[in-house]
Design a protein around this motif. Sequence first.
Motif, mmCIF file in Angstrom:
data_model
loop_
_atom_site.group_PDB
_atom_site.id
_atom_site.type_symbol
_atom_site.label_atom_id
_atom_site.label_comp_id
_atom_site.label_asym_id
_atom_site.label_seq_id
_atom_site.Cartn_x
_atom_site.Cartn_y
_atom_site.Cartn_z
ATOM 1 N N UNK A 49 -11.828 4.255 31.808
ATOM 2 C CA UNK A 49 -11.044 4.302 30.577
ATOM 3 C C UNK A 49 -9.586 3.954 30.848
ATOM 4 N N UNK A 50 -9.035 4.494 31.939
ATOM 5 C CA UNK A 50 -7.648 4.189 32.301
ATOM 6 C C UNK A 50 -7.466 2.694 32.519
ATOM 7 N N UNK A 51 -8.432 2.062 33.185
ATOM 8 C CA UNK A 51 -8.378 0.620 33.427
ATOM 9 C C UNK A 51 -8.435 -0.151 32.117
ATOM 10 N N UNK A 52 -9.322 0.259 31.229
ATOM 11 C CA UNK A 52 -9.503 -0.478 29.977
ATOM 12 C C UNK A 52 -8.250 -0.412 29.097
ATOM 13 N N UNK A 53 -7.479 0.664 29.220
ATOM 14 C CA UNK A 53 -6.282 0.845 28.386
ATOM 15 C C UNK A 53 -4.990 0.556 29.145
ATOM 16 N N UNK A 54 -5.087 0.326 30.459
ATOM 17 C CA UNK A 54 -3.890 0.052 31.248
ATOM 18 C C UNK A 54 -2.986 1.259 31.387
ATOM 19 N N UNK A 55 -3.584 2.450 31.575
ATOM 20 C CA UNK A 55 -2.851 3.714 31.608
ATOM 21 C C UNK A 55 -2.977 4.356 32.990
ATOM 22 N N UNK A 56 -1.887 4.968 33.481
ATOM 23 C CA UNK A 56 -1.924 5.769 34.699
ATOM 24 C C UNK A 56 -2.320 7.204 34.331
ATOM 25 N N UNK A 57 -3.078 7.868 35.207
ATOM 26 C CA UNK A 57 -3.515 9.243 34.962
ATOM 27 C C UNK A 57 -3.213 10.095 36.185
#
Length: 220
Positions: A49-57
């Motif tokens: 999900x992080x990859x698909x949205x370009x978000x760091x977690x």
Amino acid sequence: MNIIISQPKQEDDFQSLEHHITSASQNDLVFFPEGYIKRYEDVRNVAKLAHSKGIFVVTGYLDKDSKDRALIIDNKGRILLDRRKTRTNEQLVEPFHISLGEMKIGYILCMEILKGYEQLDQYIDMKLDMIFHPIGTGMFSEAQFTEWIREATRISEKYSTTVIGTSHADGSFQNCGISIPISYVVKKGETIFISKNDTRSRMYNISTERTYIFNTKNER
């Protein structure tokens, strides 16, 4: 970069994290407490999900033995940090810093905040842009709340960096029945914000050093 600091309720799934990721802007960072992800298989789902949205977690998860582990995922879905939690009677477990894009990021997990001031300089050979401090449940007393904020402030001043912490909105340490939810940002010994018994998510802009309430439908 904006950092979204969340104090979710404890969940068997990762609904709140999914909502925060999908609500964030690309290249933002979403920060959740220690032990928020309950199953390792969900770590892979969060990474996708992080990859698909370009978000760091940045958060923590429970392993198959329900032991807490550190977790940092980048915006490509790569797991950059995955280590066990330091035990009470041992030195800080490495690694506790990684490169996140152009930033140098530190990580201390819950009670590791009490070891950071004395022990971090034995290992860190670089300037850290910030240190994340995921906490499990809220503080079990006013004295603990004061102590942990004090330690975060001392660390941020000593290492000339920003320390950011957050806990869950519910639960209590060893089910003692007392919990003071906490989140905070301190920079170079100065308070940016301290949240006490206020479980709303916040967005912290690292360039302007301003914080905003980050509204989400899943908060109480």
